[in-house]
Design a protein around this motif. Sequence first.
Motif, PDB file in Angstrom:
ATOM      1  N   VAL A 163       1.048  -0.968   0.184  1.00 39.33           N
ATOM      2  CA  VAL A 163      -0.004  -0.050   0.075  1.00 39.33           C
ATOM      3  C   VAL A 163       0.811   1.106   0.127  1.00 39.33           C
ATOM      4  CG1 VAL A 163      -1.721   1.268   1.396  1.00 39.33           C
ATOM      5  CG2 VAL A 163      -1.923  -1.136   1.025  1.00 39.33           C
ATOM      6  N   GLU A 164       1.737   1.266   0.766  1.00 40.77           N
ATOM      7  CA  GLU A 164       2.859   2.402   0.783  1.00 40.77           C
ATOM      8  C   GLU A 164       3.435   2.589  -0.527  1.00 40.77           C
ATOM      9  OE1 GLU A 164       4.691   5.650   2.839  1.00 40.77           O
ATOM     10  OE2 GLU A 164       3.530   4.173   3.678  1.00 40.77           O
ATOM     11  N   LEU A 165       3.925   1.444  -1.261  1.00 43.02           N
ATOM     12  CA  LEU A 165       4.359   1.764  -2.417  1.00 43.02           C
ATOM     13  C   LEU A 165       3.451   2.386  -3.566  1.00 43.02           C
ATOM     14  CD1 LEU A 165       6.255  -1.673  -2.948  1.00 43.02           C
ATOM     15  CD2 LEU A 165       7.454   0.367  -2.717  1.00 43.02           C
ATOM     16  N   ILE A 166       2.178   1.986  -3.458  1.00 42.59           N
ATOM     17  CA  ILE A 166       1.153   2.399  -4.433  1.00 42.59           C
ATOM     18  C   ILE A 166       0.970   3.812  -4.134  1.00 42.59           C
ATOM     19  CG2 ILE A 166      -1.274   2.081  -5.128  1.00 42.59           C
ATOM     20  CD1 ILE A 166       0.610  -0.122  -6.181  1.00 42.59           C
ATOM     21  N   GLY A 167       0.688   4.198  -2.723  1.00 44.47           N
ATOM     22  CA  GLY A 167       0.498   5.627  -1.994  1.00 44.47           C
ATOM     23  C   GLY A 167       1.892   6.441  -2.471  1.00 44.47           C
ATOM     24  N   SER A 168       3.091   5.916  -2.560  1.00 47.36           N
ATOM     25  CA  SER A 168       4.298   6.901  -2.938  1.00 47.36           C
ATOM     26  C   SER A 168       4.185   7.050  -4.415  1.00 47.36           C
ATOM     27  CB  SER A 168       5.506   6.282  -2.740  1.00 47.36           C
ATOM     28  OG  SER A 168       5.541   6.009  -0.994  1.00 47.36           O
ATOM     29  N   PHE A 169       3.761   6.066  -5.292  1.00 46.24           N
ATOM     30  CA  PHE A 169       3.841   6.322  -6.885  1.00 46.24           C
ATOM     31  C   PHE A 169       2.569   7.531  -7.080  1.00 46.24           C
ATOM     32  CE2 PHE A 169       1.413   5.472 -10.591  1.00 46.24           C
ATOM     33  CZ  PHE A 169       2.519   5.474 -11.711  1.00 46.24           C
ATOM     34  N   LEU A 170       1.502   7.575  -6.328  1.00 47.01           N
ATOM     35  CA  LEU A 170       0.569   8.465  -6.326  1.00 47.01           C
ATOM     36  C   LEU A 170       0.602  10.102  -6.106  1.00 47.01           C
ATOM     37  CD1 LEU A 170      -2.701   6.399  -5.827  1.00 47.01           C
ATOM     38  CD2 LEU A 170      -1.805   7.070  -8.018  1.00 47.01           C
ATOM     39  N   MET A 171       1.742   9.965  -5.068  1.00 48.03           N
ATOM     40  CA  MET A 171       1.876  11.236  -4.300  1.00 48.03           C
ATOM     41  C   MET A 171       2.180  12.308  -4.992  1.00 48.03           C
ATOM     42  SD  MET A 171       0.574  10.957  -1.221  1.00 48.03           S
ATOM     43  CE  MET A 171       1.412  12.762  -1.015  1.00 48.03           C
ATOM     44  N   PRO A 172       3.090  12.466  -5.914  1.00 49.41           N
ATOM     45  CA  PRO A 172       3.497  13.376  -6.893  1.00 49.41           C
ATOM     46  C   PRO A 172       2.340  14.056  -7.534  1.00 49.41           C
ATOM     47  CG  PRO A 172       5.262  11.865  -7.030  1.00 49.41           C
ATOM     48  CD  PRO A 172       3.926  11.182  -6.408  1.00 49.41           C
ATOM     49  N   GLY A 173       1.312  13.083  -7.945  1.00 51.67           N
ATOM     50  CA  GLY A 173       0.005  13.712  -8.493  1.00 51.67           C
ATOM     51  C   GLY A 173      -0.617  14.205  -7.334  1.00 51.67           C
ATOM     52  N   ILE A 174      -1.105  13.680  -6.274  1.00 54.18           N
ATOM     53  CA  ILE A 174      -1.852  14.288  -5.450  1.00 54.18           C
ATOM     54  C   ILE A 174      -1.278  15.524  -4.807  1.00 54.18           C
ATOM     55  CG2 ILE A 174      -2.529  13.932  -2.906  1.00 54.18           C
ATOM     56  CD1 ILE A 174      -2.631  10.795  -3.498  1.00 54.18           C
ATOM     57  N   ALA A 175      -0.118  15.756  -4.805  1.00 52.32           N
ATOM     58  CA  ALA A 175       0.659  16.937  -4.294  1.00 52.32           C
ATOM     59  C   ALA A 175       0.113  17.946  -5.462  1.00 52.32           C
ATOM     60  CB  ALA A 175       1.975  16.706  -4.097  1.00 52.32           C
ATOM     61  N   TRP A 176       0.540  17.754  -6.513  1.00 47.00           N
ATOM     62  CA  TRP A 176       0.332  18.621  -7.637  1.00 47.00           C
ATOM     63  C   TRP A 176      -1.028  19.122  -7.920  1.00 47.00           C
ATOM     64  CZ3 TRP A 176      -2.407  19.258 -12.016  1.00 47.00           C
ATOM     65  CH2 TRP A 176      -2.379  20.198 -12.986  1.00 47.00           C
ATOM     66  N   LEU A 177      -2.004  18.310  -7.575  1.00 42.29           N
ATOM     67  CA  LEU A 177      -3.427  18.607  -7.348  1.00 42.29           C
ATOM     68  C   LEU A 177      -3.549  19.654  -6.430  1.00 42.29           C
ATOM     69  CD1 LEU A 177      -5.086  15.401  -8.143  1.00 42.29           C
ATOM     70  CD2 LEU A 177      -5.172  17.544  -9.686  1.00 42.29           C
ATOM     71  N   LEU A 178      -3.299  19.300  -5.253  1.00 42.99           N
ATOM     72  CA  LEU A 178      -3.258  19.999  -3.828  1.00 42.99           C
ATOM     73  C   LEU A 178      -2.639  21.593  -4.130  1.00 42.99           C
ATOM     74  CD1 LEU A 178      -3.850  20.122  -0.891  1.00 42.99           C
ATOM     75  CD2 LEU A 178      -1.538  19.777  -0.791  1.00 42.99           C
ATOM     76  N   PHE A 179      -1.665  21.787  -4.617  1.00 41.57           N
ATOM     77  CA  PHE A 179      -0.990  23.065  -4.849  1.00 41.57           C
ATOM     78  C   PHE A 179      -1.494  23.678  -6.323  1.00 41.57           C
ATOM     79  CE2 PHE A 179       2.388  20.646  -2.597  1.00 41.57           C
ATOM     80  CZ  PHE A 179       2.128  21.339  -1.379  1.00 41.57           C
ATOM     81  N   ARG A 180      -2.078  23.069  -7.359  1.00 39.29           N
ATOM     82  CA  ARG A 180      -2.207  23.751  -8.563  1.00 39.29           C
ATOM     83  C   ARG A 180      -3.749  23.562  -8.740  1.00 39.29           C
ATOM     84  NH1 ARG A 180       2.254  23.560 -12.013  1.00 39.29           N
ATOM     85  NH2 ARG A 180       4.226  23.891 -10.468  1.00 39.29           N
ATOM     86  N   ARG A 181      -4.393  22.611  -8.250  1.00 36.47           N
ATOM     87  CA  ARG A 181      -6.034  22.601  -8.613  1.00 36.47           C
ATOM     88  C   ARG A 181      -6.653  21.816  -7.460  1.00 36.47           C
ATOM     89  NH1 ARG A 181      -3.963  24.606 -12.400  1.00 36.47           N
ATOM     90  NH2 ARG A 181      -4.234  23.998 -14.701  1.00 36.47           N
ATOM     91  N   THR A 182      -6.788  22.990  -6.422  1.00 36.55           N
ATOM     92  CA  THR A 182      -7.026  22.606  -5.094  1.00 36.55           C
ATOM     93  C   THR A 182      -8.622  22.065  -4.976  1.00 36.55           C
ATOM     94  OG1 THR A 182      -5.849  24.244  -4.061  1.00 36.55           O
ATOM     95  CG2 THR A 182      -7.514  23.400  -2.819  1.00 36.55           C
ATOM     96  N   ARG A 183      -9.294  22.469  -6.053  1.00 35.33           N
ATOM     97  CA  ARG A 183     -10.874  21.824  -5.947  1.00 35.33           C
ATOM     98  C   ARG A 183     -10.807  20.678  -6.602  1.00 35.33           C
ATOM     99  NH1 ARG A 183     -14.542  27.165  -8.025  1.00 35.33           N
ATOM    100  NH2 ARG A 183     -14.218  28.407  -6.225  1.00 35.33           N
TER     101      ARG A 183
END
Length: 386
Positions: A163-183
């Motif tokens: 689960v940690e590996l899958i979550g780590s794989f998704l984190m750059p995308g999640i962080a990008w959405l958080l900072f660039r496309r908050t909604r």
Amino acid sequence: MRDWLSIERATAELQGRKHSVELQSVRGLASLAVVLHHCCFYYDYGAGLRRLSEIAINAHAAVVTFFVLSGFVLTISLSRRPIDLAETSSFYLRRAFRIYPALWVSLLVALGYALLFHGMPKPETVSLWWNPHSREFLTPVVALLSVMGVFTLFPVPIWSLFVELIGSFLMPGIAWLLFRRTRLFLLVAVLLAILSQIGGFSIVVAPVYLVDFALGAGIVLIAPAIAPRLRNDRVAVVAALVAFCALWFGRNLVAGDFMTDYESKPAALIEAVAATALIAVLYVRADLFGFLRSRPLTWLGDVSYSLYLLHLPILGLVAGIGSELLGIWPFAGGGLPATFALMLLVVPLSLASAAFSYRFVELPAMRLGKPIAEGWGRWIRSLGRP
């Protein structure tokens, strides 16, 4: 004392500004809870007492806390750099050097357990929780999946690592959405929460827990909003206590015992939301929780990852040697006496092994991975230059 200081100093120097002593200590306490919980589960004894141990030591909540912490800490790390192709690939390399070396060490210890007890049936005093196939040699396919962190029969907590590996794989995308496309990030978080309630629980267990990483990332958003409300010390302490109680005991409102309902989806979501609230309060008002900066807890947090990975094969070795090879009391008799003896031996042995693994495996691997990842990022950027 010098050992504690040297390990913590090395960790702080390596992680730089993203190093949070308080949150590291929380991770350490969560790892210790998992160790104690698993010690309580190895031997058979009364169902009522086992249920009390589940309530007192909620290992599932501890693992959920790992995921939420990862989402938050990795988001903080990603916030300091542009989230582009070069940085994303560098991030993946750093995570690989962070995750895999300690995993491989734990697999080697688990292989030693399998070699020592291969062909010996699981004793009757051992509960159904302990995998009866943990003493079998791995097929080439399962061995490959093991070193990849996907699946294993060995006594290593690899499902959560997957689960940690899958979550780590998704984190750059999640962080990008958080900072660039908050909604859009908020929409994705809601969709992940819905997915967590309809996703299956099998070898592909990740859908139940991916929302944890998004909630952890969301702490970056909610921390400034709740900071004014937590200026009052009493309010902050009460908020932390309520969040902890919801995290540790909330699953009892919606789930049964761990043996039959460990994967309860409503319980997992309750724990994830509560862990998010607790970490947010600790982050905003770290000044109120000075005990989390104590040297023993800081040291425990530093070695927590190796502790989490190594304790299961060590548990199997201690129990097997004590009961099957030596036949000594209380291990041979099982039950509560054997459970307490297991705790008394497994905890210090696991801590010592984790400290060794952290100093001589994790730290060198992270030091090696950092310049390699940075060099790879520079090379990727150079490809885009005219």
